[in-house]
Design a protein around this motif. Structure first.
Motif, short mmCIF file in Angstrom:
data_model
loop_
_atom_site.label_atom_id
_atom_site.label_comp_id
_atom_site.label_asym_id
_atom_site.label_seq_id
_atom_site.Cartn_x
_atom_site.Cartn_y
_atom_site.Cartn_z
N ASP A 154 -113.25 40.99 -55.11
CA ASP A 154 -114.36 41.89 -54.79
C ASP A 154 -115.70 41.31 -55.25
O ASP A 154 -116.73 41.49 -54.57
N SER A 155 -115.70 40.61 -56.39
CA SER A 155 -116.96 40.03 -56.87
C SER A 155 -117.46 38.95 -55.92
O SER A 155 -118.67 38.77 -55.75
N LEU A 156 -116.55 38.24 -55.30
CA LEU A 156 -116.93 37.23 -54.31
C LEU A 156 -117.44 37.88 -53.03
O LEU A 156 -118.49 37.50 -52.48
N ASP A 157 -116.69 38.87 -52.59
CA ASP A 157 -117.04 39.54 -51.33
C ASP A 157 -118.39 40.25 -51.43
O ASP A 157 -119.20 40.18 -50.50
N SER A 158 -118.60 40.94 -52.53
CA SER A 158 -119.85 41.69 -52.67
C SER A 158 -121.05 40.76 -52.78
O SER A 158 -122.16 41.11 -52.34
N ALA A 159 -120.84 39.57 -53.32
CA ALA A 159 -121.92 38.59 -53.41
C ALA A 159 -122.15 37.86 -52.11
O ALA A 159 -123.23 37.30 -51.87
N ILE B 174 -99.44 33.67 -57.02
CA ILE B 174 -100.69 34.44 -57.06
C ILE B 174 -101.83 33.63 -56.49
O ILE B 174 -102.70 34.14 -55.75
N VAL B 175 -101.86 32.34 -56.79
CA VAL B 175 -102.89 31.45 -56.24
C VAL B 175 -102.84 31.44 -54.72
O VAL B 175 -103.88 31.51 -54.05
N VAL B 176 -101.65 31.38 -54.17
CA VAL B 176 -101.52 31.40 -52.71
C VAL B 176 -102.05 32.70 -52.13
O VAL B 176 -102.74 32.70 -51.10
N GLU B 177 -101.78 33.80 -52.80
CA GLU B 177 -102.29 35.10 -52.32
C GLU B 177 -103.81 35.14 -52.37
O GLU B 177 -104.47 35.63 -51.44
N ILE B 178 -104.39 34.61 -53.46
CA ILE B 178 -105.86 34.55 -53.54
C ILE B 178 -106.40 33.67 -52.41
O ILE B 178 -107.39 34.02 -51.75
N GLY B 179 -105.76 32.55 -52.17
CA GLY B 179 -106.18 31.68 -51.09
C GLY B 179 -106.09 32.35 -49.74
O GLY B 179 -106.98 32.22 -48.89
N ARG B 180 -105.02 33.09 -49.53
CA ARG B 180 -104.84 33.79 -48.26
C ARG B 180 -105.94 34.82 -48.04
O ARG B 180 -106.46 34.97 -46.93
N ARG B 181 -106.34 35.49 -49.10
CA ARG B 181 -107.33 36.56 -48.97
C ARG B 181 -108.78 36.06 -48.94
O ARG B 181 -109.65 36.73 -48.39
N THR B 182 -109.03 34.90 -49.52
CA THR B 182 -110.41 34.42 -49.63
C THR B 182 -110.74 33.27 -48.68
O THR B 182 -111.92 32.96 -48.48
N GLY B 183 -109.72 32.61 -48.16
CA GLY B 183 -109.96 31.41 -47.36
C GLY B 183 -110.02 30.14 -48.18
O GLY B 183 -110.23 29.06 -47.62
N THR C 184 -118.30 26.19 -65.30
CA THR C 184 -119.12 25.35 -66.18
C THR C 184 -120.57 25.79 -66.16
O THR C 184 -121.32 25.48 -67.09
N LEU C 185 -120.98 26.48 -65.11
CA LEU C 185 -122.34 26.98 -64.98
C LEU C 185 -122.35 28.50 -64.92
O LEU C 185 -121.34 29.12 -64.57
N LEU C 186 -123.47 29.09 -65.28
CA LEU C 186 -123.65 30.55 -65.31
C LEU C 186 -122.72 31.20 -66.34
O LEU C 186 -122.40 32.38 -66.24
N THR C 187 -122.32 30.43 -67.34
CA THR C 187 -121.36 30.94 -68.32
C THR C 187 -121.97 31.93 -69.29
O THR C 187 -121.25 32.53 -70.09
N GLU C 188 -123.30 32.14 -69.22
CA GLU C 188 -123.92 33.18 -70.02
C GLU C 188 -123.51 34.57 -69.52
O GLU C 188 -123.66 35.57 -70.23
N LEU C 189 -122.98 34.62 -68.30
CA LEU C 189 -122.62 35.88 -67.66
C LEU C 189 -121.11 36.09 -67.66
O LEU C 189 -120.34 35.11 -67.66
N PRO C 190 -120.65 37.34 -67.62
CA PRO C 190 -119.23 37.60 -67.44
C PRO C 190 -118.74 37.00 -66.11
O PRO C 190 -119.52 36.87 -65.16
N VAL C 191 -117.47 36.65 -66.06
CA VAL C 191 -116.92 35.99 -64.87
C VAL C 191 -117.21 36.78 -63.60
O VAL C 191 -117.58 36.19 -62.57
N LEU C 192 -117.09 38.08 -63.67
CA LEU C 192 -117.24 38.89 -62.46
C LEU C 192 -118.69 39.02 -61.99
O LEU C 192 -118.94 39.52 -60.90
N GLU C 193 -119.64 38.52 -62.78
CA GLU C 193 -121.04 38.56 -62.37
C GLU C 193 -121.55 37.20 -61.88
O GLU C 193 -122.68 37.09 -61.39
N ARG C 194 -120.71 36.19 -61.97
CA ARG C 194 -121.20 34.84 -61.68
C ARG C 194 -121.35 34.57 -60.19
O ARG C 194 -122.23 33.82 -59.78
#
Length: 274
Positions: free
Chosen positions: A61-66, A103-112, A17-27
């Motif tokens: 990767d966008s989360l990790d790099s940020a 897939i959601v479970v895998e994302i959760g496993r990898r990101t916490g 809902t916020l930072l939507t001026e940017l592509p998802v991977l830059e938010r």
């Protein structure tokens, strides 16, 4: 609101809902640059329930790099831009929903990430309401069982702005949660979105008094307009403080809509007056 709630690090930032001026991977990086350490997203793959492994890798990767933590993620909700508001209760979507949960479970496993919001879905022409509710109960039980493997919780929320969405008030969502829990899974709770609840006619202070300790998550926006705190008339600071004083132990997410240039001005003002 206490001093703790005048800093970006006190909140989860909703990057859908916020930072939507940017592509998802830059938010995620933009959230970090604005001072936030924790973020949440609606399903970030353009309505596709089963993104490729490369697409999932790019997102993580966008989360990790940020250097931000993913604290909340919506399950696949259909084509939100076209008006969909979830697929939990949509008869015929069960196979895609189950594939998405994996897939959601895998994302959760990898990101916490451990909080997963499952939008209920709209009442649909040609589908019996009771049948939709039975489908929803089965899908929510499936999702709860799968995310339990990583210590996750499924969230169900009341939503405004969509007439055909059947869960409009807190009690509607709580009834669904109770129905699923009656069949076994305990890791499912109501997402208390104070904006949606108020707009749909809930007595938000009364709900807080009655059930704050059972909230699975809190999201906020001001009303009218769904803007930043202070742009409307809701006593969001008081509501948050009261929820915590009554036993709420979760986080508070900013799920309002405002342009990037002014989205966080209210935090500066709050810090100055704290």
């Amino acid at each position: 609101m206490s001093q703790a709630f005048t800093s970006p690090t006190s909140y989860i930032l909703n990057c859908s809902t916020l930072l939507t001026e940017l592509p998802v991977l830059e938010r995620a990086q933009a959230a970090k640059d604005a001072g936030f350490d924790e973020v949440e997203f609606w399903w970030p793959f353009d309505g596709n329930p089963t993104p490729t492994s490369a697409e999932v890798d790019e997102f993580i990767d966008s989360l990790d790099s940020a250097g931000v933590a993913l604290k909340g993620l919506n399950l696949w909700a259909g084509n939100m831009a076209a008006g969909d508001r979830g697929m939990v209760s949509i008869i015929g979507a069960e196979e895609d929903f189950a594939a998405n949960v994996a897939i959601v479970v895998e994302i959760g496993r990898r990101t916490g990430c451990r909080a997963f919001n499952a939008l209920y879905g709209l009442r649909t022409d040609g589908q019996d309401a009771a049948g939709q509710d039975a489908t929803a109960a089965a899908n929510l039980a499936l999702a709860a069982g799968k995310v339990a493997e990583i210590g996750g919780t499924v969230l169900v929320e009341p939503v405004s702005g969509a007439e055909a969405y059947p869960l409009k008030r807190y009690a509607d969502a709580a009834e669904v949660v109770g129905r699923v829990r009656a069949d076994g899974p305990e890791n499912i709770a109501v997402l208390a979105d104070f904006y949606h609840m108020h707009v749909n006619g809930d007595d938000v202070p009364a709900v807080i008094e009655a059930d704050a300790a059972n909230f699975g998550h809190i999201q906020i926006a001001d009303a009218e307009g769904r803007g930043a705190p202070g742009t409307g008339s809701l006593p969001l600071r008081d509501w948050i403080d009261r929820a915590y004083s009554l036993g709420y132990t979760g986080s508070v997410a900013l799920e309002y809509k405002q342009d990037r240039a002014t989205a966080f001005d209210w935090l500066d003002r709050a810090a100055q007056t704290a």
